[in-house]
Scaffold this active site. Structure first.
Site, PDB file in Angstrom:
ATOM      1  N   SER A 152     -84.438 -30.748 -10.114  1.00  0.00           N
ATOM      2  CA  SER A 152     -85.083 -29.857  -9.002  1.00  0.00           C
ATOM      3  C   SER A 152     -86.372 -29.453  -9.274  1.00  0.00           C
ATOM      4  CB  SER A 152     -84.234 -28.470  -8.511  1.00  0.00           C
ATOM      5  OG  SER A 152     -84.148 -27.828  -9.853  1.00  0.00           O
ATOM      6  N   HIS A 161     -83.886 -36.149  -5.646  1.00  0.00           N
ATOM      7  CA  HIS A 161     -83.369 -34.942  -5.588  1.00  0.00           C
ATOM      8  C   HIS A 161     -82.776 -34.501  -4.253  1.00  0.00           C
ATOM      9  CE1 HIS A 161     -84.673 -30.293  -5.156  1.00  0.00           C
ATOM     10  NE2 HIS A 161     -83.455 -30.562  -5.739  1.00  0.00           N
ATOM     11  N   GLU A 211     -85.199 -35.966  -1.692  1.00  0.00           N
ATOM     12  CA  GLU A 211     -86.847 -36.327  -2.090  1.00  0.00           C
ATOM     13  C   GLU A 211     -86.649 -37.157  -3.061  1.00  0.00           C
ATOM     14  OE1 GLU A 211     -89.478 -32.251  -2.324  1.00  0.00           O
ATOM     15  OE2 GLU A 211     -87.783 -31.827  -3.556  1.00  0.00           O
ATOM     16  N   ASN A 259     -88.825 -27.036  -3.604  1.00  0.00           N
ATOM     17  CA  ASN A 259     -88.782 -25.964  -4.023  1.00  0.00           C
ATOM     18  C   ASN A 259     -90.073 -25.230  -4.297  1.00  0.00           C
ATOM     19  OD1 ASN A 259     -86.075 -25.320  -4.687  1.00  0.00           O
ATOM     20  ND2 ASN A 259     -86.033 -27.163  -6.109  1.00  0.00           N
TER      21      ASN A 259
HETATM   22  N1  CAA Z   1     -68.949 -29.646   0.500  1.00  0.00           N
HETATM   23  C1  CAA Z   1     -69.014 -30.313   1.601  1.00  0.00           C
HETATM   24  N2  CAA Z   1     -68.838 -29.922   2.898  1.00  0.00           N
HETATM   25  C2  CAA Z   1     -69.379 -28.669   2.940  1.00  0.00           C
HETATM   26  C3  CAA Z   1     -69.598 -27.923   1.963  1.00  0.00           C
HETATM   27  C4  CAA Z   1     -69.604 -28.379   0.619  1.00  0.00           C
HETATM   28  N3  CAA Z   1     -69.837 -27.558  -0.707  1.00  0.00           N
HETATM   29  N4  CAA Z   1     -69.885 -26.384   2.368  1.00  0.00           N
HETATM   30  C5  CAA Z   1     -69.854 -26.622   3.564  1.00  0.00           C
HETATM   31  N5  CAA Z   1     -69.560 -27.802   4.070  1.00  0.00           N
HETATM   32  C6  CAA Z   1     -69.276 -28.135   5.287  1.00  0.00           C
HETATM   33  C7  CAA Z   1     -68.063 -27.764   6.066  1.00  0.00           C
HETATM   34  O1  CAA Z   1     -66.854 -28.351   5.572  1.00  0.00           O
HETATM   35  C8  CAA Z   1     -68.213 -27.711   7.409  1.00  0.00           C
HETATM   36  O2  CAA Z   1     -68.036 -28.865   8.088  1.00  0.00           O
HETATM   37  P1  CAA Z   1     -67.172 -28.910   9.453  1.00  0.00           P
HETATM   38  O3  CAA Z   1     -67.888 -27.796  10.561  1.00  0.00           O
HETATM   39  O4  CAA Z   1     -67.645 -30.320   9.856  1.00  0.00           O
HETATM   40  O5  CAA Z   1     -65.967 -28.682   9.375  1.00  0.00           O
HETATM   41  C9  CAA Z   1     -70.085 -27.457   7.467  1.00  0.00           C
HETATM   42  O6  CAA Z   1     -70.270 -27.976   6.278  1.00  0.00           O
HETATM   43  C10 CAA Z   1     -70.413 -26.113   7.857  1.00  0.00           C
HETATM   44  O7  CAA Z   1     -69.637 -25.167   6.992  1.00  0.00           O
HETATM   45  P2  CAA Z   1     -69.290 -23.742   7.413  1.00  0.00           P
HETATM   46  O8  CAA Z   1     -68.799 -23.723   8.762  1.00  0.00           O
HETATM   47  O9  CAA Z   1     -68.257 -23.287   6.441  1.00  0.00           O
HETATM   48  O10 CAA Z   1     -70.630 -23.021   7.079  1.00  0.00           O
HETATM   49  P3  CAA Z   1     -71.802 -22.903   7.493  1.00  0.00           P
HETATM   50  O11 CAA Z   1     -71.939 -23.184   9.205  1.00  0.00           O
HETATM   51  O12 CAA Z   1     -72.790 -21.992   7.124  1.00  0.00           O
HETATM   52  O13 CAA Z   1     -72.524 -24.167   6.834  1.00  0.00           O
HETATM   53  C11 CAA Z   1     -73.900 -24.668   4.977  1.00  0.00           C
HETATM   54  C12 CAA Z   1     -72.596 -24.047   5.337  1.00  0.00           C
HETATM   55  C13 CAA Z   1     -74.167 -26.162   5.289  1.00  0.00           C
HETATM   56  C14 CAA Z   1     -73.866 -24.509   3.518  1.00  0.00           C
HETATM   57  C15 CAA Z   1     -75.048 -23.861   5.808  1.00  0.00           C
HETATM   58  O14 CAA Z   1     -75.055 -22.508   5.395  1.00  0.00           O
HETATM   59  C16 CAA Z   1     -76.440 -24.413   5.271  1.00  0.00           C
HETATM   60  O15 CAA Z   1     -77.138 -25.309   5.528  1.00  0.00           O
HETATM   61  N6  CAA Z   1     -77.251 -23.255   4.457  1.00  0.00           N
HETATM   62  C17 CAA Z   1     -78.395 -23.787   3.714  1.00  0.00           C
HETATM   63  C18 CAA Z   1     -78.087 -24.599   2.604  1.00  0.00           C
HETATM   64  C19 CAA Z   1     -79.584 -25.208   1.898  1.00  0.00           C
HETATM   65  O16 CAA Z   1     -80.642 -24.567   2.181  1.00  0.00           O
HETATM   66  N7  CAA Z   1     -79.348 -25.968   0.832  1.00  0.00           N
HETATM   67  C20 CAA Z   1     -80.422 -26.225  -0.155  1.00  0.00           C
HETATM   68  C21 CAA Z   1     -80.388 -25.381  -1.134  1.00  0.00           C
HETATM   69  S1  CAA Z   1     -81.898 -25.804  -2.227  1.00  0.00           S
HETATM   70  C22 CAA Z   1     -81.289 -27.353  -2.890  1.00  0.00           C
HETATM   71  O17 CAA Z   1     -80.216 -27.688  -2.984  1.00  0.00           O
HETATM   72  C23 CAA Z   1     -82.242 -27.651  -3.930  1.00  0.00           C
HETATM   73  C24 CAA Z   1     -82.535 -27.148  -4.984  1.00  0.00           C
HETATM   74  O18 CAA Z   1     -83.344 -27.812  -6.015  1.00  0.00           O
HETATM   75  C25 CAA Z   1     -82.511 -25.579  -5.524  1.00  0.00           C
END
Ligand code: CAA
Length: 285
Positions: free
Chosen positions: A121, A142, A154, A192
């Site tokens: 990352s 990424h 990315e 990031n």
């Molecule tokens: N694996 C697979 N599927 C997942 C999952 C996981 N770990 N977590 C959630 N899901 C799926 C669920 O199954 C659900 O699918 P359906 O609706 O089709 O059944 C869908 O995602 C939505 O989940 P929820 O209804 O439980 O919850 P939500 O609507 O809040 O969505 C989320 C969850 C997709 C994580 C959403 O909250 C989100 O987009 N959050 C932000 C995520 C983000 O910003 N990620 C980037 C982080 S930074 C990074 O990764 C890079 C780094 O270098 C630090």
């Protein structure tokens, strides 16, 4: 580089590595999921199976597809298995010395045509590439967490990455139904560099008593339509990872605007690392 990418090896069977292996298998790649111990690789596969079973229960995946995807993923604890891979995606811990060691080994075992990608990352791709004899085939790939859900990859060009390696990885990202974005190798890349200062600023807002974590998250969720507030997201990413990335930005740019918030450092020192330890800005059961 003319050989088509068919076999993907993923190094590290944690949350990111298992997610990448799952998406690769679901899109027809033969996958080797490698970790230091067989139990860890098998645990990664068990997690994939559990997630896919949920999709079967929700009637959006057939039993036969589930079985087909799982058949495509083999566990590994021998890095020498890299000899079968066309693309290796490293998703081990964020530690330069460990990654350099892995890349040096991959360089000796992987076929000459193989591309060596890292899911880092924030660590410099150019420096990692220099630990191999094929810097033109070393690249950043990424993925975002959770990998099966998030559309972005990315694709990061190190200083010496060739156009052929870039195109090959871009094509794999598209075949995995992701949207690749081309990025050059600078601290924090794009994701990031923008995300972490926002999270750090949210932590300063708690630190200075401007508002509560719940309300700060509500401002960004309800006011800016973010799916998660920045403090919930920080807990989800891991506060240790957030601190680490802020330190990379601070050191890499030498600018005070990237100074990690003392409260972030304090929480990490306390072992409050977020969701994974049961406590961060929020408490988890
Ligand atoms: N694996 C697979 N599927 C997942 C999952 C996981 N770990 N977590 C959630 N899901 C799926 C669920 O199954 C659900 O699918 P359906 O609706 O089709 O059944 C869908 O995602 C939505 O989940 P929820 O209804 O439980 O919850 P939500 O609507 O809040 O969505 C989320 C969850 C997709 C994580 C959403 O909250 C989100 O987009 N959050 C932000 C995520 C983000 O910003 N990620 C980037 C982080 S930074 C990074 O990764 C890079 C780094 O270098 C630090």
């Amino acid at each position: 580089m003319s050989k088509k990418i068919e076999h993907v090896m993923v190094i590290g069977a944690g949350q990111m590595g298992a997610g990448i292996a799952q998406v690769a298998a679901m899109n027809g790649y033969t996958v080797t999921l490698h970790d230091t111990k067989m139990e860890l690789a098998e645990k990664g596969i068990a997690g994939i199976k559990k997630r896919l079973e949920r999709d079967v229960a929700k009637e959006r995946l057939s039993e036969s597809d589930l079985a087909r995807f799982l058949r495509l993923i083999q566990p590994s604890d021998q890095i020498g298995n890299a000899e079968h891979a066309d693309l290796i995606i490293e998703a081990a811990v964020e530690n330069m010395a460990i990654k350099k060691n892995i890349f040096a080994q991959l360089d000796s075992f992987a076929p000459k045509h193989a591309v060596l990608a890292t899911n880092t990352s924030s660590l410099p791709i150019t420096e990692l590439a220099a630990a191999t004899s094929r810097p033109e085939k070393v690249i950043g790939m990424h993925f975002m967490n959770p990998v099966p859900v998030m559309k972005l990859v990315e694709v990061i060009r190190g200083l010496q990455t060739s156009d052929a390696a870039f195109k090959a990885v871009e094509a794999v990202a598209k075949a995995m139904k992701k949207t690749p974005v081309e990025v050059n190798d600078f601290p924090g890349f794009v994701s990031n560099r923008i995300l972490m200062p926002m999270i750090n600023e949210a932590i300063f807002t708690v630190y200075e008593g401007v508002s509560t974590p719940e309300d700060i998250d509500n401002v960004m969720k309800l006011g800016m339509n973010h799916p998660m507030g920045p403090l919930t997201l920080a807990d989800f990413i891991g506060l240790d990872t957030c601190l680490y990335i802020m330190e990379v930005l601070h050191e890499g740019f030498g600018d005070d605007k990237y100074r990690p918030c003392p409260l972030l450092r304090k929480y990490v020192n306390a072992g409050w690392l977020g969701k994974k330890t049961g406590r961060g800005f929020y408490v988890y059961d």
